[in-house]
Design a protein around this motif. Structure first.
Motif, mmCIF file in Angstrom:
data_model
loop_
_atom_site.group_PDB
_atom_site.id
_atom_site.type_symbol
_atom_site.label_atom_id
_atom_site.label_comp_id
_atom_site.label_asym_id
_atom_site.label_seq_id
_atom_site.Cartn_x
_atom_site.Cartn_y
_atom_site.Cartn_z
ATOM 1 N N ASP A 79 0.878 -1.397 -0.289
ATOM 2 C CA ASP A 79 -0.685 -0.385 0.219
ATOM 3 C C ASP A 79 0.989 1.542 -0.087
ATOM 4 O OD1 ASP A 79 -1.690 2.003 0.759
ATOM 5 O OD2 ASP A 79 -2.802 0.914 1.772
ATOM 6 N N ASP A 80 0.868 1.895 -1.262
ATOM 7 C CA ASP A 80 2.083 2.165 -1.193
ATOM 8 C C ASP A 80 1.547 4.076 -0.806
ATOM 9 O OD1 ASP A 80 0.505 2.807 -3.177
ATOM 10 O OD2 ASP A 80 1.787 3.540 -5.491
ATOM 11 N N LEU A 85 3.765 -2.447 4.008
ATOM 12 C CA LEU A 85 3.850 -3.618 3.862
ATOM 13 C C LEU A 85 3.243 -5.181 3.849
ATOM 14 C CD1 LEU A 85 5.910 -5.095 0.882
ATOM 15 C CD2 LEU A 85 7.905 -5.075 2.625
ATOM 16 N N TRP A 86 2.722 -5.805 3.433
ATOM 17 C CA TRP A 86 2.421 -7.272 3.703
ATOM 18 C C TRP A 86 3.521 -8.276 3.055
ATOM 19 C CZ3 TRP A 86 -1.274 -3.386 3.108
ATOM 20 C CH2 TRP A 86 -1.949 -3.390 4.090
ATOM 21 N N LEU A 87 4.178 -8.840 4.018
ATOM 22 C CA LEU A 87 4.419 -10.203 3.139
ATOM 23 C C LEU A 87 4.208 -11.302 3.814
ATOM 24 C CD1 LEU A 87 8.638 -8.758 4.388
ATOM 25 C CD2 LEU A 87 6.881 -9.161 1.933
ATOM 26 N N VAL A 88 3.079 -12.186 3.080
ATOM 27 C CA VAL A 88 2.792 -13.670 3.516
ATOM 28 C C VAL A 88 2.796 -15.345 3.158
ATOM 29 C CG1 VAL A 88 0.501 -14.708 2.789
ATOM 30 C CG2 VAL A 88 0.772 -12.076 2.709
ATOM 31 N N SER A 249 -7.589 5.129 5.129
ATOM 32 C CA SER A 249 -7.308 5.180 6.155
ATOM 33 C C SER A 249 -6.449 6.487 6.058
ATOM 34 C CB SER A 249 -8.054 4.960 7.684
ATOM 35 O OG SER A 249 -6.971 3.820 7.753
ATOM 36 N N LEU A 250 -5.022 5.911 5.310
ATOM 37 C CA LEU A 250 -4.030 6.101 5.756
ATOM 38 C C LEU A 250 -2.364 5.957 6.730
ATOM 39 C CD1 LEU A 250 -4.101 10.087 4.545
ATOM 40 C CD2 LEU A 250 -3.982 8.295 3.078
ATOM 41 N N GLY A 663 -10.030 6.242 -13.232
ATOM 42 C CA GLY A 663 -10.309 4.918 -13.763
ATOM 43 C C GLY A 663 -9.459 4.220 -12.853
ATOM 44 N N LYS A 664 -9.290 2.621 -12.685
ATOM 45 C CA LYS A 664 -9.217 1.903 -11.713
ATOM 46 C C LYS A 664 -7.343 2.242 -11.355
ATOM 47 C CE LYS A 664 -8.855 -3.406 -11.056
ATOM 48 N NZ LYS A 664 -9.101 -4.977 -11.754
ATOM 49 N N LYS A 665 -7.338 2.004 -10.011
ATOM 50 C CA LYS A 665 -6.114 2.154 -9.772
ATOM 51 C C LYS A 665 -5.440 0.762 -9.695
ATOM 52 C CE LYS A 665 -7.188 6.770 -8.928
ATOM 53 N NZ LYS A 665 -6.599 7.417 -10.167
ATOM 54 N N VAL A 666 -3.943 0.891 -9.890
ATOM 55 C CA VAL A 666 -2.860 -0.071 -10.080
ATOM 56 C C VAL A 666 -2.260 -0.247 -8.661
ATOM 57 C CG1 VAL A 666 -3.422 -0.357 -12.930
ATOM 58 C CG2 VAL A 666 -1.708 0.989 -11.266
ATOM 59 N N LYS A 667 -1.914 -1.408 -8.286
ATOM 60 C CA LYS A 667 -1.426 -1.232 -7.384
ATOM 61 C C LYS A 667 0.240 -2.142 -7.784
ATOM 62 C CE LYS A 667 -4.633 -1.166 -4.587
ATOM 63 N NZ LYS A 667 -4.281 -0.033 -3.185
#
Length: 696
Positions: A79-80, A85-88, A249-250, A663-667
């Protein structure tokens, strides 16, 4: 074999939802049972990302990097905006007995350490798509990393595994929480599936203590809602509550923490201080409860609801309730609830846009009213023939012609004898406008010449740090990112008062020392950080712990004053020539290490996908500078964008551009395939040629 019912439901959902979304091409030649097992594990990782980060199905599926050289990480979600950062790591078992053992824990933590040490080139190609974004999070002061332990089993973590993760988090979280971990087991995943994450529809109960309503032209209710009710929305739905908002929510940023502090300090006044929340819903149903009470509460069920303005307020209220439920219970929040029944198409988007684009007054806006700022503005013009911009939003001068008050504050913070101001600036520039900091940086008698020279010194230091980016990597590059303001502080202190208050000749003589001082300070700071925290620690933690940072600064100053020999950077912090057969660094690293492009090389943007072409074409025609950039040999931000003069990573710039248009936001996006050098191809093409030449 009997499959537990919850596991069977989860598995069926994973195949139905992610069957066509998760990439399995690397396992085409594997036996079917092996492919099925791997798919289910990968899909479980994607589901974890979807639930925690609020991604849609396709975005979540794209985060899966499971395969060779994944170092125990099955999915990477960034989530920039929130710098999270999530590491799964995901484990699947048809018997419902999957878990995380010690071996898996150590493997995941090995991957985490590689990320914290900026050794991203060791990861597989799927990871490289996210490499720039990962660097941005790790390099951000507010960056946070969450390890997600996803397992299709109900057994809790064993004490030994829990200790492994607890010890690692304690080691890394020196001055501020950087890394944490959460476990999602079969029970949690069954709840996620049961709630219908495939088609999330958020329904909330809104209890207004004194509600009023409008019926024309559109149906709406507005009134005061207890803080604990607002917190319950977030507790149940998390980021899905903001699915139609332009941002999440930042996280608990400085603004959020300020809201939390205000709420807990004076809960009875929170309603007056806060702008409130706007909620859109598909329809609303008023309960019969309280209908007979004149002027009493109103109980409403809002169906398919989304908070489109006030996301930070919601997250802050939740944090306050978690911290002190009794105290927060006294607070009220202003809520507007608008039904989209019978609204014309596009009305929801109009509300979202209007409520999120109103100008916000910040502390810096009040600085323009200060007497000394008005005087500095005039003195810059009369004495220096330079422009000094005080008001936020006013056009900043080109560097050689002046500076803004923001740049001046940053430079003065670094030049101040006390390092805490540089640390505050690193944390959040807004902290410099607080009265205690402001008065220390801008005393009533401050002279324009001192301000301007502080700016010049700071610019020179930062430029020298950037120029050396191709001479370091790994932890050393992270030090340059996290410690840049402390380096500027140390250099300024070493130069002494002559640099800011002496004659022009003295200033010029002192300025010539800056390149050598930056190199010396960098080497000494690197050694001190390694000695104090160990080479396995997160470098960012040093600069988030006030006392630790002060101790390191004091030690470096002592080394400089005593004339101690300047150490050489360790070999592991220096760029190496990539050997054939070893996974190469990403395209940017390859280009810089091989000196394939010189500073100032022009590039232009070329869209790759249909949506990119549709969304960006008209926007670029409005201002052709948006499609142009020049190359700078900087390891993390090598593109200088002509449109705003800022430096970006290739992927970061493409995402920034896409964020400016509907437009649709890219991750995630591979920016090196979008930026081209005329006559040479894309950055990826150039890097591939370098790699081929090295192999030969």
């Amino acid at each position: 074999m009997t499959v537990p019912i919850p596991i069977a439901r989860i598995k069926a959902f994973l195949h139905e939802e992610f069957g066509s979304a998760v990439d399995m091409h690397d396992l085409d030649k594997r036996p079917e049972h092996e492919r099925t097992q791997s798919f289910t594990s990968r899909a479980l990782a994607a589901l974890a990302v979807r639930h925690l980060a609020g991604f849609d199905r396709d975005q979540a599926a794209e985060t899966v990097i499971d395969g060779c050289d994944d170092y125990g990480i099955d999915a990477v979600a960034v989530d920039d905006e929130n710098k999270h950062l999530w590491l799964v790591q995901a484990k699947w078992s048809d018997k419902g007995k999957a878990g995380i053992d010690e071996g898996a824990a150590h493997k995941l933590l090995r991957g985490l350490r590689l990320i914290l040490n900026n050794e991203l080139d060791l990861f597989n190609d799927r990871f490289q798509v996210f490499a720039d974004d990962v660097r941005e999070v790790v390099g951000a002061y507010s960056g946070k990393i969450t390890l997600v332990l996803a397992a299709a089993g109900d057994a809790p973590l064993s004490p030994s595994v829990q200790k492994i993760f607890d010890d690692q988090c304690d080691e890394l979280n020196l001055g501020q929480k950087i890394v944490d971990y959460i476990r999602l087991g079969a029970g949690e995943f069954h709840d996620i599936v049961r709630r219908g994450v495939a088609a999330p529809e958020v329904d909330i109960d809104v209890l207004m203590e004194r509600g009023s309503h409008l019926e024309d032209p559109y149906r709406a209710w507005y009134g005061s809602v207890p803080a604990e009710v607002v917190a319950s929305w977030y507790e149940e739905h998390r980021e899905q509550l903001f699915s139609k908002n332009i941002r999440h929510s930042l996280g608990v940023t400085k603004i959020n923490q300020s809201l939390v502090s205000t709420l807990l300090a004076a809960p009875e006044k929170f309603w007056y201080f806060n702008n409130g929340i706007t909620v859109l819903c598909a329809t609303m149903e008023r309960s019969s409860r309280f209908r007979g009470m004149q002027g009493g509460p109103v109980d409403i069920r809002a169906l398919d609801a989304s908070v489109v303005n006030g996301a930070q307020t919601v997250a802050s209220v939740f944090a306050a309730v978690q911290e002190s439920p009794e105290r927060a219970a006294e607070a009220r929040v202003l809520v507007r609830l608008i039904s989209l029944e019978n609204c014309e198409p596009g009305f929801a988007a109009e509300i979202t846009r209007a409520t999120n684009t109103q100008n916000r007054v910040v502390e810096q806006d009040f600085i323009a009213l200060k007497e000394e700022q008005d005087r500095l503005e005039g003195d810059f013009l009369l004495d220096l023939r330079k422009k000094y911009v005080v008001k936020r939003g006013a056009e900043a001068p080109v560097p050689e012609n002046g500076c803004s008050v923001g740049e001046a504050a940053l430079a003065l913070a670094c030049a101040h004898p006390d390092p805490r101001y540089a640390m505050r600036a690193k944390r959040d520039l807004e902290l410099l406008w607080e009265e205690a900091s402001y008065s220390a940086l801008f005393p009533a008698n401050i002279q324009a010449l001192k301000v301007w020279r502080a700016v010049l010194v700071h610019r020179a230091v930062i430029a020298e740090i950037a120029a050396g980016s191709n001479k370091r990597e790994g932890r050393a590059e992270l030090l340059a990112s996290h410690g840049d303001l402390i380096i500027s502080h140390l250099v300024s202190r070493r130069l002494g008062t002559a640099a800011l208050s002496g004659s022009d000749a003295e200033f010029e003589a002192e300025s010539r020392k800056i390149p050598g001082l930056v190199a010396d300070v960098f080497a000494l700071l690197m050694r001190q950080v390694d000695e104090v925290t160990g080479r396995r620690s997160a470098i960012s933690g040093v600069f988030k712990d006030d006392q630790l940072c002060r101790d390191v600064v004091k030690a470096v100053m002592n080394d400089l004053d005593s004339g101690k020999q300047i150490p050489a950077l360790l070999d592991e912090y220096l760029p190496v020539t990539r050997r054939p057969g070893r996974r190469n660094a990403n395209a940017v690293m390859l280009i810089i290490d091989s000196m394939a492009l010189g500073d100032g090389t022009p590039l232009h943007f070329e869209a790759v996908t249909g949506p990119e072409r549709v969304n960006l074409a008209e926007w670029i025609r409005e201002d052709p500078r948006r499609s142009r950039a020049t190359w700078v040999n900087h390891r993390s931000k090598p593109l200088l964008w002509e449109a705003d003069g800022g430096q970006y990573s290739p992927s970061g710039l493409v995402k920034h551009m896409l964020d400016q248009v509907p437009g649709k936001k890219v991750k995630a996006v591979q920016g090196t395939t979008r930026w081209k050098v005329p006559g040479q191809g894309t950055l990826k093409d150039i890097a591939d040629k370098v790699q081929l030449d090295q192999a030969e």
